[in-house]
Design an enzyme around this catalytic site. Structure first.
Site, PDB file in Angstrom:
ATOM      1  N   GLU A  35      42.899  52.801  45.264  1.00  0.00           N
ATOM      2  CA  GLU A  35      43.509  52.984  46.212  1.00  0.00           C
ATOM      3  C   GLU A  35      45.036  53.280  46.238  1.00  0.00           C
ATOM      4  O   GLU A  35      45.409  52.957  45.013  1.00  0.00           O
ATOM      5  CB  GLU A  35      43.692  51.458  47.186  1.00  0.00           C
ATOM      6  CG  GLU A  35      42.075  51.170  47.507  1.00  0.00           C
ATOM      7  CD  GLU A  35      42.128  49.660  48.116  1.00  0.00           C
ATOM      8  OE1 GLU A  35      43.028  49.064  48.348  1.00  0.00           O
ATOM      9  OE2 GLU A  35      40.779  49.294  48.370  1.00  0.00           O
ATOM     10  N   ALA A  85      46.552  50.456  44.566  1.00  0.00           N
ATOM     11  CA  ALA A  85      45.677  49.495  43.463  1.00  0.00           C
ATOM     12  C   ALA A  85      45.096  50.738  42.597  1.00  0.00           C
ATOM     13  O   ALA A  85      44.119  51.320  42.819  1.00  0.00           O
ATOM     14  CB  ALA A  85      44.655  48.590  44.312  1.00  0.00           C
ATOM     15  N   ILE A 136      39.022  59.940  44.841  1.00  0.00           N
ATOM     16  CA  ILE A 136      37.532  59.669  44.745  1.00  0.00           C
ATOM     17  C   ILE A 136      36.656  60.819  44.172  1.00  0.00           C
ATOM     18  O   ILE A 136      36.694  61.767  44.937  1.00  0.00           O
ATOM     19  CB  ILE A 136      36.956  58.866  45.762  1.00  0.00           C
ATOM     20  CG1 ILE A 136      37.765  57.745  46.132  1.00  0.00           C
ATOM     21  CG2 ILE A 136      35.414  58.450  45.214  1.00  0.00           C
ATOM     22  CD1 ILE A 136      38.019  56.745  44.765  1.00  0.00           C
ATOM     23  N   ARG A 190      33.128  54.584  30.388  1.00  0.00           N
ATOM     24  CA  ARG A 190      34.402  55.145  29.457  1.00  0.00           C
ATOM     25  C   ARG A 190      34.101  56.158  28.022  1.00  0.00           C
ATOM     26  O   ARG A 190      34.745  57.005  27.910  1.00  0.00           O
ATOM     27  CB  ARG A 190      35.470  54.007  29.056  1.00  0.00           C
ATOM     28  CG  ARG A 190      36.364  53.829  30.449  1.00  0.00           C
ATOM     29  CD  ARG A 190      37.164  52.346  30.170  1.00  0.00           C
ATOM     30  NE  ARG A 190      38.059  52.335  31.442  1.00  0.00           N
ATOM     31  CZ  ARG A 190      38.281  50.951  31.719  1.00  0.00           C
ATOM     32  NH1 ARG A 190      38.371  49.780  30.664  1.00  0.00           N
ATOM     33  NH2 ARG A 190      39.203  50.792  32.878  1.00  0.00           N
ATOM     34  N   GLY A 218      51.802  83.338  23.345  1.00  0.00           N
ATOM     35  CA  GLY A 218      51.863  84.011  24.841  1.00  0.00           C
ATOM     36  C   GLY A 218      50.336  84.073  25.283  1.00  0.00           C
ATOM     37  O   GLY A 218      50.262  83.695  26.597  1.00  0.00           O
ATOM     38  N   GLU A 228      39.874  56.671  35.002  1.00  0.00           N
ATOM     39  CA  GLU A 228      39.091  55.495  34.372  1.00  0.00           C
ATOM     40  C   GLU A 228      39.867  54.696  33.651  1.00  0.00           C
ATOM     41  O   GLU A 228      39.294  54.276  32.490  1.00  0.00           O
ATOM     42  CB  GLU A 228      37.689  56.212  33.546  1.00  0.00           C
ATOM     43  CG  GLU A 228      37.000  56.616  34.732  1.00  0.00           C
ATOM     44  CD  GLU A 228      35.275  57.024  34.275  1.00  0.00           C
ATOM     45  OE1 GLU A 228      34.907  56.039  33.482  1.00  0.00           O
ATOM     46  OE2 GLU A 228      34.707  57.807  34.746  1.00  0.00           O
ATOM     47  N   THR A 283      43.962  54.253  32.702  1.00  0.00           N
ATOM     48  CA  THR A 283      45.132  55.053  31.762  1.00  0.00           C
ATOM     49  C   THR A 283      45.045  54.586  30.317  1.00  0.00           C
ATOM     50  O   THR A 283      44.491  53.360  30.026  1.00  0.00           O
ATOM     51  CB  THR A 283      46.475  54.737  32.242  1.00  0.00           C
ATOM     52  OG1 THR A 283      46.950  53.433  32.057  1.00  0.00           O
ATOM     53  CG2 THR A 283      46.878  55.225  33.902  1.00  0.00           C
TER      54      THR A 283
HETATM   55  N1  COS Z   1      33.801  42.636  31.568  1.00  0.00           N
HETATM   56  C1  COS Z   1      33.575  41.543  32.051  1.00  0.00           C
HETATM   57  N2  COS Z   1      34.571  40.597  32.777  1.00  0.00           N
HETATM   58  C2  COS Z   1      35.635  40.996  32.725  1.00  0.00           C
HETATM   59  C3  COS Z   1      36.067  42.206  32.268  1.00  0.00           C
HETATM   60  C4  COS Z   1      35.055  43.096  31.573  1.00  0.00           C
HETATM   61  N3  COS Z   1      35.378  43.971  30.765  1.00  0.00           N
HETATM   62  N4  COS Z   1      37.394  42.425  32.133  1.00  0.00           N
HETATM   63  C5  COS Z   1      37.848  41.365  32.890  1.00  0.00           C
HETATM   64  N5  COS Z   1      36.833  40.606  33.460  1.00  0.00           N
HETATM   65  C6  COS Z   1      36.823  39.419  33.988  1.00  0.00           C
HETATM   66  C7  COS Z   1      38.025  38.284  33.667  1.00  0.00           C
HETATM   67  O1  COS Z   1      37.144  37.513  32.329  1.00  0.00           O
HETATM   68  C8  COS Z   1      38.293  37.355  34.846  1.00  0.00           C
HETATM   69  O2  COS Z   1      37.300  36.750  34.712  1.00  0.00           O
HETATM   70  P1  COS Z   1      37.511  35.113  35.539  1.00  0.00           P
HETATM   71  O3  COS Z   1      38.007  35.273  36.950  1.00  0.00           O
HETATM   72  O4  COS Z   1      36.333  34.369  35.430  1.00  0.00           O
HETATM   73  O5  COS Z   1      38.619  34.619  34.520  1.00  0.00           O
HETATM   74  C9  COS Z   1      38.255  38.544  35.852  1.00  0.00           C
HETATM   75  O6  COS Z   1      37.428  39.621  35.217  1.00  0.00           O
HETATM   76  C10 COS Z   1      39.613  39.100  36.068  1.00  0.00           C
HETATM   77  O7  COS Z   1      40.335  39.644  34.990  1.00  0.00           O
HETATM   78  P2  COS Z   1      41.494  39.872  34.470  1.00  0.00           P
HETATM   79  O8  COS Z   1      42.402  38.643  34.985  1.00  0.00           O
HETATM   80  O9  COS Z   1      41.706  40.484  32.865  1.00  0.00           O
HETATM   81  O10 COS Z   1      42.087  40.869  35.604  1.00  0.00           O
HETATM   82  P3  COS Z   1      43.512  41.776  35.691  1.00  0.00           P
HETATM   83  O11 COS Z   1      43.452  41.874  37.103  1.00  0.00           O
HETATM   84  O12 COS Z   1      44.455  41.212  34.732  1.00  0.00           O
HETATM   85  O13 COS Z   1      43.118  43.315  35.424  1.00  0.00           O
HETATM   86  C11 COS Z   1      42.642  44.997  33.813  1.00  0.00           C
HETATM   87  C12 COS Z   1      42.392  43.730  33.959  1.00  0.00           C
HETATM   88  C13 COS Z   1      44.116  45.583  33.705  1.00  0.00           C
HETATM   89  C14 COS Z   1      41.704  45.509  32.520  1.00  0.00           C
HETATM   90  C15 COS Z   1      41.796  45.746  34.869  1.00  0.00           C
HETATM   91  O14 COS Z   1      42.419  45.711  36.036  1.00  0.00           O
HETATM   92  C16 COS Z   1      41.627  47.379  34.554  1.00  0.00           C
HETATM   93  O15 COS Z   1      40.505  47.771  34.063  1.00  0.00           O
HETATM   94  N6  COS Z   1      42.569  48.248  35.290  1.00  0.00           N
HETATM   95  C17 COS Z   1      42.193  49.658  35.146  1.00  0.00           C
HETATM   96  C18 COS Z   1      41.430  50.012  36.489  1.00  0.00           C
HETATM   97  C19 COS Z   1      40.882  51.462  36.374  1.00  0.00           C
HETATM   98  O16 COS Z   1      40.172  51.888  35.330  1.00  0.00           O
HETATM   99  N7  COS Z   1      41.127  52.208  37.199  1.00  0.00           N
HETATM  100  C20 COS Z   1      40.942  53.534  37.385  1.00  0.00           C
HETATM  101  C21 COS Z   1      39.850  53.762  38.147  1.00  0.00           C
HETATM  102  S1  COS Z   1      39.397  55.359  38.231  1.00  0.00           S
HETATM  103  S2  COS Z   1      37.429  55.292  38.443  1.00  0.00           S
END
Ligand code: COS
Length: 383
Positions: free
Chosen positions: A126, A129, A156, A242, A340, A363, A365
């Site tokens: 979003e 986000a 998207i 990924r 070139g 997917e 950064t």
């Molecule tokens: N597999 C299973 N569970 C996972 C996980 C994974 N790979 N990664 C995190 N979780 C779980 C954690 O264990 C945690 O669970 P609990 O609530 O039970 O503790 C929960 O998810 C939240 O995890 P965390 O606190 O690590 O989340 P964050 O908000 O800090 O975010 C990142 C973690 C930054 C890794 C995540 O937001 C991310 O991947 N961001 C990038 C998103 C992306 O790729 N965007 C591009 C989309 S283009 S399609």
């Protein structure tokens, strides 16, 4: 290098390579120039059964692992990662259903994705986000037998072109990441529309739009899994997809190296082909080392993930970072070798360099991937 592919895996490579060479390469520049969605090519890929690779057999797929989809995407990426992105986005859209969907949802949606009859897309990002995936604002509220969805998803892939969308929305804002749930949306659902097609630096054959939900109503049973499991499903989806981005990176890097060597062999300066000069040879050698090391890491990670699906995060992020950084570097160096001419759209490396950049961004950064790897290391060394 011999990666000891099985007969079946070699067949996937051959089929994908043939489509890349014969169907994609001749039209990739035109698709890029016209920002044209590659529907005819995707139909060829569907005919060749490539859409079914990662879909379980019981839902009409081939039941392949991360490794099989990786080797197919690598070949498509060698020709054009715009087409590769439009293709790979189907799996990104399908993974949430495979990972967390009810039997009914699987039966309803997966066979048509496996057959390439319906295209899929994934709605997470979003305006506010991106890396912070749990900061989404889109909401889903239960009203009788229907979910009412409000919000806007941004950038998207396959937006407007896909028929099936797996989308994350907050069902309980107070609970943060634990208050998010995933849903299946269909093109044509009341209150669901698309923004205009974005104008992009590269991957122009793929479509990128907003998904706009205004009091969009869908049946109650379109929720994927239990309420509150959306964020975990998203994380598992990205872990699964990924390596596919890494594969597009290895493919693009191989394609750029092929072009650079071909050019260096025929371009004569100071009376000799430029490949006979050490300055050029060293560049090509470093590019080849990059491609082969990225491929070796990708194949090893994909095989590890296939054998250890519960432990995929670190391997998935490692190959994504490495292969896509290599892709950016090799594409940039290929432009340099062509000089070139490399900067002109007449040669494919100009497009490859523009295309490569997104691999380090979408997917997750490459900075986020390094966070994931760092956190996993922290966990491993605390045991
Ligand atoms: N597999 C299973 N569970 C996972 C996980 C994974 N790979 N990664 C995190 N979780 C779980 C954690 O264990 C945690 O669970 P609990 O609530 O039970 O503790 C929960 O998810 C939240 O995890 P965390 O606190 O690590 O989340 P964050 O908000 O800090 O975010 C990142 C973690 C930054 C890794 C995540 O937001 C991310 O991947 N961001 C990038 C998103 C992306 O790729 N965007 C591009 C989309 S283009 S399609």
């Amino acid at each position: 290098m011999d990666y000891f592919l099985s007969e079946e895996q070699q067949m996937i490579v051959d089929v994908a390579a043939q489509i890349a060479d014969e169907k994609i390469m001749p039209v990739r520049a035109e698709l890029d120039e016209k920002h044209e969605f590659p529907r005819a090519i995707l139909e060829e890929m569907a005919q060749a059964d490539l859409f079914g690779i990662p879909i379980p057999e019981e839902y009409g797929g081939f039941g392949g692992s991360t490794f099989e989809i990786t080797i197919a995407l690598e070949q498509i990426g060698r020709a054009c990662i715009g087409v590769g992105t439009a293709f790979a986005a189907n799996f990104l859209g399908a993974y949430p259903i495979i990972i967390g969907g009810s039997e009914e949802l699987k039966q309803k949606y997966l066979p048509s994705i496996a057959a390439g009859k319906k295209y899929a897309a994934f709605g997470l990002t979003e305006a506010n986000a991106g890396s912070d995936a749990s900061g989404i604002q889109t909401t889903a509220v239960l009203d009788g037998d229907e979910w009412v969805i409000n919000g806007t998803k941004q950038w998207i892939t396959n937006g407007g072109e896909a028929d099936i969308y797996t989308v994350i929305a907050m069902t309980d804002k107070k609970k943060g990441a634990r208050g998010a749930s995933m849903f299946v949306l269909e093109k044509g659902d009341p209150g669901f529309s698309f923004g205009p097609k974005e104008k992009k630096m590269g991957i122009r054959a793929s479509s990128t739009t907003e998904l706009i939900f205004k009091d969009c109503r869908i049946p109650k049973d379109r929720i994927i899994g239990r309420q509150g499991t959306g964020f975990i499903t998203v994380m598992k989806t990205l872990d699964s997809s990924r390596p596919g981005i890494a594969a597009l990176g290895v493919g693009l890097a191989q394609g750029a190296l092929d072009e650079a060597v071909k050019y260096a062999k025929q371009r004569v300066q100071f009376g000799k082909p430029i490949i006979s000069y050490q300055a050029v040879q060293h560049m090509l050698a470093d590019m080849a080392i990059g491609v082969e090391s990225a491929r070796a890491l990708l194949y090893q990670c994909a095989r590890y993930i296939a054998a250890n699906p519960k432990d995929m995060s670190k391997a998935s992020s490692m190959c994504k970072v490495y292969a896509t950084d290599v892709a950016m570097k090799v594409a940039t160096d290929a432009v340099q070798v062509l000089g070139g001419y490399g900067y002109m759209s007449e040669y494919p490396v100009e497009k490859m360099m523009r295309d490569a950049k997104i691999l380090q961004i979408y997917e997750g950064t490459n900075q986020i991937q390094r966070n994931v790897i760092g956190q996993e290391l922290n966990r491993e060394y605390s045991r």
